[in-house]
Scaffold this active site. Structure first.
Site, PDB file in Angstrom:
ATOM      1  N   GLY A 137      16.249   6.308  -8.355  1.00  0.00           N
ATOM      2  CA  GLY A 137      16.966   5.340  -9.172  1.00  0.00           C
ATOM      3  C   GLY A 137      16.624   3.910  -8.810  1.00  0.00           C
ATOM      4  O   GLY A 137      15.479   3.589  -8.492  1.00  0.00           O
ATOM      5  N   SER A 183       1.843   3.452  -2.543  1.00  0.00           N
ATOM      6  CA  SER A 183       1.825   4.485  -3.577  1.00  0.00           C
ATOM      7  C   SER A 183       1.198   5.790  -3.105  1.00  0.00           C
ATOM      8  O   SER A 183       1.250   6.797  -3.817  1.00  0.00           O
ATOM      9  CB  SER A 183       1.087   3.982  -4.822  1.00  0.00           C
ATOM     10  OG  SER A 183      -0.293   3.789  -4.548  1.00  0.00           O
ATOM     11  N   VAL A 199      -3.390  -6.700  -2.677  1.00  0.00           N
ATOM     12  CA  VAL A 199      -3.119  -7.370  -1.398  1.00  0.00           C
ATOM     13  C   VAL A 199      -4.266  -8.257  -0.927  1.00  0.00           C
ATOM     14  O   VAL A 199      -4.114  -8.968   0.072  1.00  0.00           O
ATOM     15  CB  VAL A 199      -2.745  -6.365  -0.287  1.00  0.00           C
ATOM     16  CG1 VAL A 199      -1.472  -5.611  -0.637  1.00  0.00           C
ATOM     17  CG2 VAL A 199      -3.899  -5.433   0.033  1.00  0.00           C
ATOM     18  N   LYS A 237      -8.032  -4.754  12.933  1.00  0.00           N
ATOM     19  CA  LYS A 237      -6.893  -4.044  13.496  1.00  0.00           C
ATOM     20  C   LYS A 237      -6.546  -4.560  14.893  1.00  0.00           C
ATOM     21  O   LYS A 237      -5.370  -4.586  15.280  1.00  0.00           O
ATOM     22  CB  LYS A 237      -7.176  -2.544  13.520  1.00  0.00           C
ATOM     23  CG  LYS A 237      -7.284  -1.922  12.125  1.00  0.00           C
ATOM     24  CD  LYS A 237      -6.036  -2.155  11.296  1.00  0.00           C
ATOM     25  CE  LYS A 237      -6.067  -1.413   9.970  1.00  0.00           C
ATOM     26  NZ  LYS A 237      -4.829  -1.631   9.171  1.00  0.00           N
ATOM     27  N   GLY A 290       0.823  -1.198   0.000  1.00  0.00           N
ATOM     28  CA  GLY A 290       0.000   0.000   0.000  1.00  0.00           C
ATOM     29  C   GLY A 290       0.858   1.249   0.000  1.00  0.00           C
ATOM     30  O   GLY A 290       0.568   2.221   0.700  1.00  0.00           O
ATOM     31  N   SER A 331      -4.120   0.276  14.121  1.00  0.00           N
ATOM     32  CA  SER A 331      -4.818   1.556  14.157  1.00  0.00           C
ATOM     33  C   SER A 331      -5.245   1.842  15.584  1.00  0.00           C
ATOM     34  O   SER A 331      -5.368   0.921  16.410  1.00  0.00           O
ATOM     35  CB  SER A 331      -6.061   1.503  13.251  1.00  0.00           C
ATOM     36  OG  SER A 331      -6.942   2.593  13.501  1.00  0.00           O
ATOM     37  N   TYR A 372     -13.527  -3.231  10.482  1.00  0.00           N
ATOM     38  CA  TYR A 372     -12.194  -2.637  10.449  1.00  0.00           C
ATOM     39  C   TYR A 372     -11.524  -2.755  11.816  1.00  0.00           C
ATOM     40  O   TYR A 372     -10.367  -3.180  11.930  1.00  0.00           O
ATOM     41  CB  TYR A 372     -12.316  -1.176  10.033  1.00  0.00           C
ATOM     42  CG  TYR A 372     -11.015  -0.405   9.976  1.00  0.00           C
ATOM     43  CD1 TYR A 372     -10.157  -0.545   8.888  1.00  0.00           C
ATOM     44  CD2 TYR A 372     -10.652   0.475  10.998  1.00  0.00           C
ATOM     45  CE1 TYR A 372      -8.971   0.169   8.821  1.00  0.00           C
ATOM     46  CE2 TYR A 372      -9.471   1.190  10.939  1.00  0.00           C
ATOM     47  CZ  TYR A 372      -8.628   1.036   9.845  1.00  0.00           C
ATOM     48  OH  TYR A 372      -7.461   1.743   9.783  1.00  0.00           O
ATOM     49  N   ALA A 373     -12.239  -2.380  12.875  1.00  0.00           N
ATOM     50  CA  ALA A 373     -11.681  -2.423  14.220  1.00  0.00           C
ATOM     51  C   ALA A 373     -11.309  -3.845  14.627  1.00  0.00           C
ATOM     52  O   ALA A 373     -10.273  -4.069  15.268  1.00  0.00           O
ATOM     53  CB  ALA A 373     -12.672  -1.829  15.216  1.00  0.00           C
TER      54      ALA A 373
END
Length: 257
Positions: free
Chosen positions: A53, A15, A63, A159, A13, A142, A155-156
Protein backbone atom coordinates in the site's frame (compact mmCIF):
# COMPACT_ATOMS: atom_id res chain seq x y z
CA UNK A 1 5.38 -4.61 16.25
CA UNK A 2 8.43 -4.53 13.98
CA UNK A 3 11.75 -3.02 14.95
CA UNK A 4 11.32 -0.22 12.39
CA UNK A 5 7.67 0.54 13.09
CA UNK A 6 6.89 4.15 12.19
CA UNK A 7 10.30 4.76 10.58
CA UNK A 8 10.71 6.11 7.06
CA UNK A 9 13.41 5.10 4.60
CA UNK A 10 14.78 5.69 1.14
CA UNK A 11 16.66 2.97 -0.78
CA UNK A 12 18.58 3.50 -4.01
CA UNK A 13 18.92 0.66 -6.49
CA UNK A 14 15.94 -0.92 -4.80
CA UNK A 15 14.03 -2.69 -7.56
CA UNK A 16 16.17 -5.85 -7.55
CA UNK A 17 18.95 -7.69 -5.74
CA UNK A 18 20.29 -6.42 -2.43
CA UNK A 19 18.34 -3.16 -2.58
CA UNK A 20 15.00 -4.87 -3.04
CA UNK A 21 15.79 -7.37 -0.31
CA UNK A 22 16.56 -4.53 2.11
CA UNK A 23 13.40 -2.65 1.12
CA UNK A 24 11.30 -5.78 1.69
CA UNK A 25 12.93 -6.37 5.08
CA UNK A 26 12.28 -2.75 6.13
CA UNK A 27 8.64 -3.05 5.10
CA UNK A 28 8.30 -6.30 7.03
CA UNK A 29 9.61 -4.48 10.12
CA UNK A 30 7.02 -1.73 9.79
CA UNK A 31 8.86 1.04 7.94
CA UNK A 32 7.58 3.14 5.05
CA UNK A 33 10.00 2.98 2.13
CA UNK A 34 10.63 5.03 -1.00
CA UNK A 35 12.53 2.96 -3.55
CA UNK A 36 14.54 4.50 -6.35
CA UNK A 37 15.71 2.70 -9.50
CA UNK A 38 15.94 3.38 -13.21
CA UNK A 39 12.92 1.61 -14.68
CA UNK A 40 9.40 2.86 -14.02
CA UNK A 41 8.02 -0.37 -15.48
CA UNK A 42 10.04 -2.50 -13.06
CA UNK A 43 9.11 -0.17 -10.25
CA UNK A 44 5.39 -0.46 -10.91
CA UNK A 45 5.68 -4.24 -11.10
CA UNK A 46 7.61 -4.35 -7.85
CA UNK A 47 5.05 -2.23 -5.98
CA UNK A 48 2.29 -4.57 -7.12
CA UNK A 49 4.30 -7.56 -5.90
CA UNK A 50 5.11 -5.95 -2.55
CA UNK A 51 1.46 -5.21 -1.80
CA UNK A 52 2.42 -2.77 0.96
CA UNK A 53 0.00 0.00 0.00
CA UNK A 54 1.07 3.55 0.79
CA UNK A 55 4.04 2.34 2.86
CA UNK A 56 5.89 1.47 -0.36
CA UNK A 57 6.52 4.07 -3.03
CA UNK A 58 8.71 4.22 -6.12
CA UNK A 59 10.42 7.03 -8.00
CA UNK A 60 12.32 6.45 -11.25
CA UNK A 61 15.91 7.49 -10.51
CA UNK A 62 19.17 7.50 -12.44
CA UNK A 63 21.78 7.57 -9.68
CA UNK A 64 24.50 8.75 -12.07
CA UNK A 65 22.66 12.10 -12.11
CA UNK A 66 23.04 14.30 -9.05
CA UNK A 67 19.65 15.92 -9.53
CA UNK A 68 17.93 12.53 -9.57
CA UNK A 69 19.57 11.39 -6.34
CA UNK A 70 18.74 14.61 -4.54
CA UNK A 71 15.17 14.57 -5.87
CA UNK A 72 14.71 11.03 -4.51
CA UNK A 73 15.85 11.99 -1.01
CA UNK A 74 13.70 15.14 -1.06
CA UNK A 75 10.69 13.11 -2.19
CA UNK A 76 11.08 10.68 0.71
CA UNK A 77 11.04 13.54 3.19
CA UNK A 78 8.14 15.24 1.42
CA UNK A 79 5.96 12.14 1.14
CA UNK A 80 6.61 10.70 4.59
CA UNK A 81 7.13 13.94 6.53
CA UNK A 82 10.57 12.92 7.81
CA UNK A 83 13.54 10.78 6.83
CA UNK A 84 14.89 8.26 9.33
CA UNK A 85 16.95 5.87 7.19
CA UNK A 86 18.85 6.26 3.92
CA UNK A 87 20.29 3.19 2.22
CA UNK A 88 22.63 4.23 -0.59
CA UNK A 89 22.80 0.85 -2.22
CA UNK A 90 23.00 1.39 -5.98
CA UNK A 91 26.32 0.53 -7.59
CA UNK A 92 28.17 -1.76 -9.93
CA UNK A 93 30.05 -1.68 -13.21
CA UNK A 94 29.18 -1.62 -16.88
CA UNK A 95 32.20 -3.00 -18.75
CA UNK A 96 34.91 -3.36 -16.13
CA UNK A 97 38.43 -4.11 -17.31
CA UNK A 98 42.06 -4.00 -16.18
CA UNK A 99 43.32 -0.43 -15.95
CA UNK A 100 45.33 -0.57 -19.18
CA UNK A 101 42.12 -1.47 -21.01
CA UNK A 102 39.62 0.66 -19.08
CA UNK A 103 38.04 3.56 -20.95
CA UNK A 104 37.49 7.00 -19.51
CA UNK A 105 33.74 6.49 -19.94
CA UNK A 106 33.80 3.32 -17.84
CA UNK A 107 35.92 4.94 -15.12
CA UNK A 108 33.50 7.88 -14.95
CA UNK A 109 30.45 5.61 -14.91
CA UNK A 110 31.84 3.56 -12.03
CA UNK A 111 32.72 6.74 -10.15
CA UNK A 112 29.21 8.16 -10.59
CA UNK A 113 27.17 5.04 -9.89
CA UNK A 114 29.21 4.02 -6.85
CA UNK A 115 30.97 6.89 -5.08
CA UNK A 116 29.36 10.06 -6.41
CA UNK A 117 25.82 8.77 -5.94
CA UNK A 118 26.74 7.86 -2.36
CA UNK A 119 28.14 11.35 -1.73
CA UNK A 120 25.12 13.10 -3.22
CA UNK A 121 22.64 10.96 -1.30
CA UNK A 122 24.60 11.14 1.94
CA UNK A 123 24.87 14.91 1.88
CA UNK A 124 21.19 15.39 1.05
CA UNK A 125 20.02 12.91 3.68
CA UNK A 126 22.17 14.44 6.41
CA UNK A 127 20.53 17.80 5.80
CA UNK A 128 17.24 16.34 7.04
CA UNK A 129 18.63 13.99 9.68
CA UNK A 130 20.90 16.47 11.46
CA UNK A 131 18.00 18.94 11.64
CA UNK A 132 15.82 16.33 13.37
CA UNK A 133 18.71 15.07 15.57
CA UNK A 134 18.32 11.45 14.47
CA UNK A 135 18.90 9.19 11.51
CA UNK A 136 20.68 6.21 10.04
CA UNK A 137 22.70 6.27 6.82
CA UNK A 138 23.80 2.94 5.36
CA UNK A 139 26.21 3.08 2.43
CA UNK A 140 26.90 -0.02 0.36
CA UNK A 141 30.57 -0.85 0.08
CA UNK A 142 31.84 -4.36 -0.67
CA UNK A 143 34.37 -6.97 0.33
CA UNK A 144 36.27 -5.55 -2.65
CA UNK A 145 36.60 -2.26 -0.76
CA UNK A 146 38.83 -4.10 1.72
CA UNK A 147 41.16 -5.69 -0.83
CA UNK A 148 42.55 -4.98 -4.27
CA UNK A 149 41.34 -7.64 -6.68
CA UNK A 150 42.91 -7.21 -10.13
CA UNK A 151 40.63 -6.55 -13.05
CA UNK A 152 38.07 -4.52 -11.09
CA UNK A 153 40.30 -1.74 -9.81
CA UNK A 154 37.73 0.96 -10.57
CA UNK A 155 34.99 -0.77 -8.60
CA UNK A 156 37.32 -1.62 -5.71
CA UNK A 157 38.63 1.94 -5.56
CA UNK A 158 35.12 3.34 -5.28
CA UNK A 159 34.11 0.85 -2.60
CA UNK A 160 37.25 1.60 -0.57
CA UNK A 161 36.55 5.32 -0.85
CA UNK A 162 33.03 4.76 0.51
CA UNK A 163 34.53 3.17 3.63
CA UNK A 164 36.78 6.18 4.22
CA UNK A 165 33.92 8.60 3.51
CA UNK A 166 31.74 6.86 6.09
CA UNK A 167 34.44 6.99 8.75
CA UNK A 168 35.06 10.70 8.24
CA UNK A 169 31.40 11.72 8.08
CA UNK A 170 30.50 9.66 11.15
CA UNK A 171 32.76 11.96 13.19
CA UNK A 172 31.32 15.06 11.56
CA UNK A 173 27.74 14.24 12.60
CA UNK A 174 28.19 11.81 15.48
CA UNK A 175 26.97 14.20 18.19
CA UNK A 176 23.77 14.96 16.28
CA UNK A 177 22.18 11.53 16.81
CA UNK A 178 22.93 10.37 13.27
CA UNK A 179 24.95 7.24 12.52
CA UNK A 180 26.76 6.56 9.24
CA UNK A 181 27.95 3.06 8.39
CA UNK A 182 28.99 0.96 5.41
CA UNK A 183 28.00 -2.62 4.70
CA UNK A 184 30.58 -4.78 2.93
CA UNK A 185 28.90 -7.83 1.39
CA UNK A 186 30.81 -10.66 -0.19
CA UNK A 187 29.48 -12.28 -3.33
CA UNK A 188 25.70 -12.25 -3.54
CA UNK A 189 24.39 -13.99 -6.65
CA UNK A 190 22.08 -11.29 -8.04
CA UNK A 191 20.88 -10.63 -11.58
CA UNK A 192 23.72 -8.11 -11.95
CA UNK A 193 26.30 -10.78 -11.11
CA UNK A 194 24.65 -13.18 -13.54
CA UNK A 195 24.70 -10.53 -16.29
CA UNK A 196 28.27 -9.31 -15.75
CA UNK A 197 29.82 -12.68 -14.85
CA UNK A 198 33.54 -12.32 -14.24
CA UNK A 199 34.05 -9.31 -16.49
CA UNK A 200 37.53 -7.90 -16.00
CA UNK A 201 38.62 -10.76 -13.74
CA UNK A 202 39.26 -13.49 -16.28
CA UNK A 203 36.37 -15.57 -14.93
CA UNK A 204 34.10 -17.13 -17.56
CA UNK A 205 30.51 -16.77 -16.39
CA UNK A 206 28.61 -16.77 -13.14
CA UNK A 207 29.51 -20.36 -12.20
CA UNK A 208 33.21 -19.52 -12.26
CA UNK A 209 32.57 -16.40 -10.17
CA UNK A 210 30.65 -18.40 -7.56
CA UNK A 211 33.35 -21.05 -7.41
CA UNK A 212 36.13 -18.48 -7.01
CA UNK A 213 34.45 -16.42 -4.31
CA UNK A 214 33.16 -19.47 -2.43
CA UNK A 215 36.68 -20.87 -2.24
CA UNK A 216 37.82 -17.66 -0.53
CA UNK A 217 35.04 -17.59 2.07
CA UNK A 218 35.26 -19.36 5.42
CA UNK A 219 31.69 -20.54 4.87
CA UNK A 220 32.51 -21.91 1.41
CA UNK A 221 29.48 -20.28 -0.20
CA UNK A 222 28.10 -16.95 -1.40
CA UNK A 223 26.27 -14.62 0.97
CA UNK A 224 22.46 -14.60 0.77
CA UNK A 225 20.22 -11.62 0.23
CA UNK A 226 18.55 -12.24 3.57
CA UNK A 227 21.90 -12.15 5.38
CA UNK A 228 22.68 -8.69 3.99
CA UNK A 229 19.15 -7.41 4.60
CA UNK A 230 19.13 -8.66 8.20
CA UNK A 231 22.29 -6.69 8.96
CA UNK A 232 20.77 -3.59 7.34
CA UNK A 233 17.65 -3.93 9.52
CA UNK A 234 19.78 -4.12 12.65
CA UNK A 235 21.95 -1.12 11.74
CA UNK A 236 18.82 0.89 10.88
CA UNK A 237 17.22 0.21 14.24
CA UNK A 238 17.43 1.85 17.65
CA UNK A 239 19.59 -0.95 19.07
CA UNK A 240 22.48 0.10 16.80
CA UNK A 241 22.71 3.68 18.09
CA UNK A 242 26.28 3.12 19.29
CA UNK A 243 27.56 1.76 15.98
CA UNK A 244 28.87 4.38 13.56
CA UNK A 245 31.83 4.90 11.24
CA UNK A 246 32.09 1.18 10.66
CA UNK A 247 32.63 -1.00 7.58
CA UNK A 248 30.59 -4.04 8.56
CA UNK A 249 31.46 -7.21 6.70
CA UNK A 250 28.85 -9.79 5.74
CA UNK A 251 31.07 -11.86 3.50
CA UNK A 252 31.27 -15.32 5.01
CA UNK A 253 34.69 -14.59 6.49
CA UNK A 254 36.39 -13.51 3.27
CA UNK A 255 37.93 -10.21 4.34
CA UNK A 256 40.72 -10.22 6.89
CA UNK A 257 39.26 -7.26 8.81
Amino acid sequence: MGSLQGKTAVVTGGSAGIGRSIAEAFLAEGAAVLIGSRSQVKGDKMLAELGAGERARFLATDVTRQEDVERLVDAAHHWFGRLDIAVLNAGGVRQSAPILEMTDDEWQFELDVNLNHTFWGLRRSLGYMVAQSSGRVICMSSVEGKRGRPGIAGYATNKAAIITLVKAVAHEVGKSGVTVNALCPGLVVTDLVADRGGAGQGLAGVDAVVEKYSSEAATGRPVTLDEVASLAVFIAGDAASGITGQALSVDGGTAQY
